[in-house]
Design an enzyme around this catalytic site. Structure first.
Site, PDB file in Angstrom:
ATOM      1  N   GLU A  43     -12.641 -17.632  29.893  1.00 10.65           N
ATOM      2  CA  GLU A  43     -13.920 -16.972  30.170  1.00 10.65           C
ATOM      3  C   GLU A  43     -14.870 -17.955  30.862  1.00 10.65           C
ATOM      4  O   GLU A  43     -14.872 -19.145  30.569  1.00 10.65           O
ATOM      5  CB  GLU A  43     -14.520 -16.526  28.835  1.00 10.65           C
ATOM      6  CG  GLU A  43     -15.901 -15.897  28.902  1.00 10.65           C
ATOM      7  CD  GLU A  43     -16.490 -15.645  27.519  1.00 10.65           C
ATOM      8  OE1 GLU A  43     -17.418 -14.830  27.432  1.00 10.65           O
ATOM      9  OE2 GLU A  43     -16.022 -16.254  26.528  1.00 10.65           O
ATOM     10  N   LYS A 112     -17.311  -7.558  30.482  1.00 10.47           N
ATOM     11  CA  LYS A 112     -17.260  -7.697  29.024  1.00 10.47           C
ATOM     12  C   LYS A 112     -18.133  -6.642  28.337  1.00 10.47           C
ATOM     13  O   LYS A 112     -19.322  -6.507  28.628  1.00 10.47           O
ATOM     14  CB  LYS A 112     -17.728  -9.102  28.645  1.00 10.47           C
ATOM     15  CG  LYS A 112     -17.606  -9.454  27.166  1.00 10.47           C
ATOM     16  CD  LYS A 112     -18.049 -10.897  26.973  1.00 10.47           C
ATOM     17  CE  LYS A 112     -17.961 -11.348  25.524  1.00 10.47           C
ATOM     18  NZ  LYS A 112     -18.444 -12.744  25.390  1.00 10.47           N
ATOM     19  N   CYS A 149     -13.145 -12.696  24.912  1.00  5.71           N
ATOM     20  CA  CYS A 149     -13.746 -13.453  23.805  1.00  5.71           C
ATOM     21  C   CYS A 149     -14.181 -12.552  22.640  1.00  5.71           C
ATOM     22  O   CYS A 149     -13.355 -12.089  21.866  1.00  5.71           O
ATOM     23  CB  CYS A 149     -14.902 -14.292  24.355  1.00  5.71           C
ATOM     24  SG  CYS A 149     -15.355 -15.701  23.293  1.00  5.71           S
TER      25      CYS A 149
END
Length: 258
Positions: A43, A112, A149
């Protein structure tokens, strides 16, 4: 439609992103190993987050910007598909998207969904959440789902990807270090693999700021490869017969009632 294949060769690159976007772009070629179908970098590899709560808006880039173009160039050079994270320009110049780019033999982008408003952080103050639409790509005949994540802590996203056909889930991350964080990371990666009978390939940034411990887990929860907390490159071959056998042995997806 891409023909079904029996193996997917992957590499996870556990390397720290710096604060200089040009420097990070310059490292992409050397960081990307040859001889793989899929290479996953962490990321925010285009530019690290910086100090907690700092403004990342000035480092956002559009799709087809400098990082995107270099990622595509390196993917073509290596004959592979590359996944890496960047901050993407959004409608709010102060709150970009945290975006995964997929470039090479497959092309996609994933913004995300779940922002890291946890453990004392407020990612939503500096970033805009993506739309709640799962994103999958086909890589060498395997259906690959994308997560980033903190998404790992939300099992419904992994299940939505699997409901759409995911056989592999990749999770680029910058998993912040701290008490219990490595244990949470390893437990959640293995849980997402076991409960969904999928391969999970999770690539993190290394210590000391982040936890490292990138790992590849098979659909029965066995760890195929795992790094420590320093820079590393992991490789693994994901086999379709392992996936098929896991789903015969543990048919939890077929046995669902809700």
């Amino acid at each position: 439609m891409t023909p079904t294949s029996n193996e997917l060769r992957i590499a996870l690159v556990q390397e720290a992103a710096g604060l200089d976007p040009a420097g990070n772009r310059a490292r992409l070629e050397a960081a990307t190993p040859a001889g793989t179908d899929l290479v996953v970098l962490p990321e925010a590899f285009a530019r690290d987050f910086g100090d907690a709560g700092s403004d990342v808006g000035p480092y956002a880039e559009p799709l087809d910007g400098p990082f995107d173009r270099e990622l595509a160039r390196v993917a073509e050079l290596r004959g592979t598909t590359l996944v890496a994270g960047m901050f993407e320009t959004s409608a709010d110049p102060e709150r970009p998207w945290n975006t995964l780019l997929v470039r090479g033999a497959a092309t996609a982008s994933y913004r995300k969904i779940h922002l890291y408003d946890s453990f004392g952080y407020r990612e939503s103050d500096r970033l805009t959440a993506g739309e709640t639409e799962p994103v999958l790509v086909d890589v060498a005949g395997f259906s690959v789902g994308l997560m980033t994540c903190y998404d790992l802590r939300f099992p419904e996203l992994a299940r939505a990807l699997v409901d759409r056909g995911a056989e592999v889930i990749v999770v680029p991350a910058a998993w912040v270090a701290g008490p219990r964080k490595v244990d949470h990371w390893r437990t959640l990666v293995r849980a997402r693999a076991i409960e969904n009978t999928v391969f999970v390939a999770a690539a993190g940034q290394p210590g000391p700021r982040y936890t490292g411990h990138s790992l590849v887990v098979d659909p029965m929860g066995d760890v195929l490869a795992e790094a420590e907390d320093g820079p590393a490159v992991l490789t693994a071959t994901l086999r379709r017969d392992v996936l098929d056998e896991a789903r015969r042995t543990n048919p939890s997806l077929a046995n669902r009632r809700l």
